[in-house]
Design a protein around this motif. Structure first.
Motif, PDB file in Angstrom:
ATOM      1  N   GLY A  25      73.874   2.092  26.810  1.00  0.00           N
ATOM      2  CA  GLY A  25      72.537   2.647  26.609  1.00  0.00           C
ATOM      3  C   GLY A  25      71.953   3.217  27.898  1.00  0.00           C
ATOM      4  N   ALA A  26      72.130   2.494  29.001  1.00  0.00           N
ATOM      5  CA  ALA A  26      71.645   2.985  30.300  1.00  0.00           C
ATOM      6  C   ALA A  26      72.366   4.276  30.670  1.00  0.00           C
ATOM      7  CB  ALA A  26      71.858   1.923  31.379  1.00  0.00           C
ATOM      8  N   PHE A  27      73.678   4.302  30.468  1.00  0.00           N
ATOM      9  CA  PHE A  27      74.442   5.514  30.743  1.00  0.00           C
ATOM     10  C   PHE A  27      73.966   6.669  29.861  1.00  0.00           C
ATOM     11  CE2 PHE A  27      77.855   8.414  29.620  1.00  0.00           C
ATOM     12  CZ  PHE A  27      78.202   8.899  30.866  1.00  0.00           C
ATOM     13  N   ALA A  28      73.728   6.373  28.572  1.00  0.00           N
ATOM     14  CA  ALA A  28      73.294   7.420  27.640  1.00  0.00           C
ATOM     15  C   ALA A  28      71.959   8.026  28.077  1.00  0.00           C
ATOM     16  CB  ALA A  28      73.187   6.862  26.221  1.00  0.00           C
ATOM     17  N   TYR A  29      71.024   7.179  28.506  1.00  0.00           N
ATOM     18  CA  TYR A  29      69.741   7.712  28.975  1.00  0.00           C
ATOM     19  C   TYR A  29      69.914   8.547  30.238  1.00  0.00           C
ATOM     20  CZ  TYR A  29      66.516   5.606  25.664  1.00  0.00           C
ATOM     21  OH  TYR A  29      65.823   5.301  24.535  1.00  0.00           O
ATOM     22  N   ALA A  30      70.723   8.074  31.177  1.00  0.00           N
ATOM     23  CA  ALA A  30      70.973   8.857  32.390  1.00  0.00           C
ATOM     24  C   ALA A  30      71.652  10.184  32.038  1.00  0.00           C
ATOM     25  CB  ALA A  30      71.846   8.053  33.360  1.00  0.00           C
ATOM     26  N   HIS A  31      72.574  10.134  31.105  1.00  0.00           N
ATOM     27  CA  HIS A  31      73.282  11.339  30.658  1.00  0.00           C
ATOM     28  C   HIS A  31      72.313  12.318  29.985  1.00  0.00           C
ATOM     29  CE1 HIS A  31      76.767  13.175  28.192  1.00  0.00           C
ATOM     30  NE2 HIS A  31      76.690  13.759  29.356  1.00  0.00           N
ATOM     31  N   PHE A  74      67.332  -0.931  29.828  1.00  0.00           N
ATOM     32  CA  PHE A  74      68.712  -1.360  29.622  1.00  0.00           C
ATOM     33  C   PHE A  74      69.330  -1.942  30.878  1.00  0.00           C
ATOM     34  CE2 PHE A  74      68.366   1.361  25.807  1.00  0.00           C
ATOM     35  CZ  PHE A  74      68.648   0.361  24.880  1.00  0.00           C
ATOM     36  N   LEU A  75      68.953  -1.443  32.049  1.00  0.00           N
ATOM     37  CA  LEU A  75      69.423  -2.065  33.288  1.00  0.00           C
ATOM     38  C   LEU A  75      68.872  -3.491  33.407  1.00  0.00           C
ATOM     39  CD1 LEU A  75      69.173   0.899  35.825  1.00  0.00           C
ATOM     40  CD2 LEU A  75      71.252  -0.109  34.842  1.00  0.00           C
ATOM     41  N   ALA A  76      67.626  -3.692  33.004  1.00  0.00           N
ATOM     42  CA  ALA A  76      67.036  -5.036  33.021  1.00  0.00           C
ATOM     43  C   ALA A  76      67.746  -5.949  32.029  1.00  0.00           C
ATOM     44  CB  ALA A  76      65.539  -4.961  32.716  1.00  0.00           C
ATOM     45  N   LEU A  77      68.126  -5.406  30.875  1.00  0.00           N
ATOM     46  CA  LEU A  77      68.872  -6.215  29.900  1.00  0.00           C
ATOM     47  C   LEU A  77      70.225  -6.634  30.457  1.00  0.00           C
ATOM     48  CD1 LEU A  77      68.108  -4.485  26.484  1.00  0.00           C
ATOM     49  CD2 LEU A  77      67.656  -6.857  27.101  1.00  0.00           C
ATOM     50  N   THR A  91      79.343 -17.947  21.421  1.00  0.00           N
ATOM     51  CA  THR A  91      78.211 -17.059  21.701  1.00  0.00           C
ATOM     52  C   THR A  91      78.544 -15.977  22.713  1.00  0.00           C
ATOM     53  OG1 THR A  91      77.373 -18.539  23.416  1.00  0.00           O
ATOM     54  CG2 THR A  91      76.517 -18.853  21.191  1.00  0.00           C
ATOM     55  N   TRP A  92      79.609 -16.153  23.493  1.00  0.00           N
ATOM     56  CA  TRP A  92      79.910 -15.169  24.537  1.00  0.00           C
ATOM     57  C   TRP A  92      80.180 -13.767  23.992  1.00  0.00           C
ATOM     58  CZ3 TRP A  92      84.449 -12.583  24.756  1.00  0.00           C
ATOM     59  CH2 TRP A  92      85.572 -13.148  24.140  1.00  0.00           C
ATOM     60  N   PRO A  93      80.806 -13.581  22.810  1.00  0.00           N
ATOM     61  CA  PRO A  93      80.991 -12.195  22.343  1.00  0.00           C
ATOM     62  C   PRO A  93      79.657 -11.473  22.092  1.00  0.00           C
ATOM     63  CG  PRO A  93      82.487 -13.651  21.172  1.00  0.00           C
ATOM     64  CD  PRO A  93      81.523 -14.519  21.935  1.00  0.00           C
ATOM     65  N   VAL A  94      78.676 -12.194  21.577  1.00  0.00           N
ATOM     66  CA  VAL A  94      77.372 -11.582  21.318  1.00  0.00           C
ATOM     67  C   VAL A  94      76.702 -11.222  22.635  1.00  0.00           C
ATOM     68  CG1 VAL A  94      75.083 -11.942  20.326  1.00  0.00           C
ATOM     69  CG2 VAL A  94      77.099 -12.817  19.149  1.00  0.00           C
ATOM     70  N   ARG A  95      76.721 -12.139  23.576  1.00  0.00           N
ATOM     71  CA  ARG A  95      76.112 -11.875  24.885  1.00  0.00           C
ATOM     72  C   ARG A  95      76.845 -10.740  25.603  1.00  0.00           C
ATOM     73  NH1 ARG A  95      72.767 -16.454  26.267  1.00  0.00           N
ATOM     74  NH2 ARG A  95      73.109 -18.122  24.777  1.00  0.00           N
ATOM     75  N   GLY A  96      78.159 -10.712  25.460  1.00  0.00           N
ATOM     76  CA  GLY A  96      78.951  -9.633  26.060  1.00  0.00           C
ATOM     77  C   GLY A  96      78.648  -8.291  25.424  1.00  0.00           C
ATOM     78  N   ALA A  97      78.477  -8.293  24.094  1.00  0.00           N
ATOM     79  CA  ALA A  97      78.148  -7.040  23.390  1.00  0.00           C
ATOM     80  C   ALA A  97      76.780  -6.526  23.824  1.00  0.00           C
ATOM     81  CB  ALA A  97      78.187  -7.251  21.877  1.00  0.00           C
ATOM     82  N   ILE A  98      75.836  -7.426  23.999  1.00  0.00           N
ATOM     83  CA  ILE A  98      74.504  -7.016  24.466  1.00  0.00           C
ATOM     84  C   ILE A  98      74.609  -6.387  25.851  1.00  0.00           C
ATOM     85  CG2 ILE A  98      72.232  -7.851  25.208  1.00  0.00           C
ATOM     86  CD1 ILE A  98      72.452  -9.945  22.923  1.00  0.00           C
ATOM     87  N   ALA A  99      75.362  -7.018  26.747  1.00  0.00           N
ATOM     88  CA  ALA A  99      75.518  -6.475  28.104  1.00  0.00           C
ATOM     89  C   ALA A  99      76.246  -5.130  28.075  1.00  0.00           C
ATOM     90  CB  ALA A  99      76.267  -7.474  28.989  1.00  0.00           C
TER      91      ALA A  99
END
Length: 173
Positions: A142-148, A98-101, A128-136
């Protein structure tokens, strides 16, 4: 901790309603094509952007509930300490993914927002920016959830080996 899970649930509920709205859009498009020879303009563009966004909106709850793709073949055969190490390695790999994403998506999100990038021609142009923003954003969640989850695991707060406390409503409650 409950705030993160509540946020993940809200995103999941939002994505479920979004999916329902898309089902009505598809139905209307099909009816328009068959009965009136007039499809709903932009249906294709809305669908292709929505599917990606809906998928990413569901990632945090999948992580917290232990529903991400995994197998227990190896973990069932090892002692508890080794299972914890395997969970940690798996969570670290998810965190790195997720950090790579985020790293890969953020520049394209900023460019799409800056230049007003869109998909579709004619009567409906979908930015397209809302989709790209949602992915980021969902990658950051997701990265936070895994760290948590790593922190919860190593502090002995996991109720079940694969999910955060309170991630799923229990039937017995």
């Amino acid at each position: 901790m409950k705030t993160q899970i509540s946020g993940a649930r809200l995103l999941h509920i939002f994505s479920a309603f979004w999916t329902l709205a898309l089902a009505f859009l598809i139905f209307g498009d099909v009816v328009g094509r068959i009965l009136f020879s007039s499809p709903i303009p932009g249906t294709k563009e809305l669908l292709q952007n929505s599917v990606v966004t809906i998928t990413f909106l569901q990632i945090p709850l999948a992580i917290y509930s232990g529903s991400m793709l995994r197998t227990t073949i190896l973990s069932d055969a090892v002692p508890p300490t080794m299972r914890r190490l395997l969970r940690t390695v798996a969570s670290l790999l998810g965190l790195i993914l997720f950090l790579a994403l985020i790293w890969g998506t953020w520049p394209s999100f900023m460019d799409a927002y800056r230049i007003g990038e869109y998909e579709g021609e004619g009567s409906l142009r979908v930015p397209t920016w809302p989709v790209r923003g949602a992915i980021a954003a969902m990658s950051a969640f997701g990265a936070f959830a895994y760290a948590h989850m790593i922190w919860l695991d190593w502090t002995g707060q996991l109720v079940h080996e694969s999910e955060a406390p309170g991630a799923l409503a229990r039937l017995e409650e």
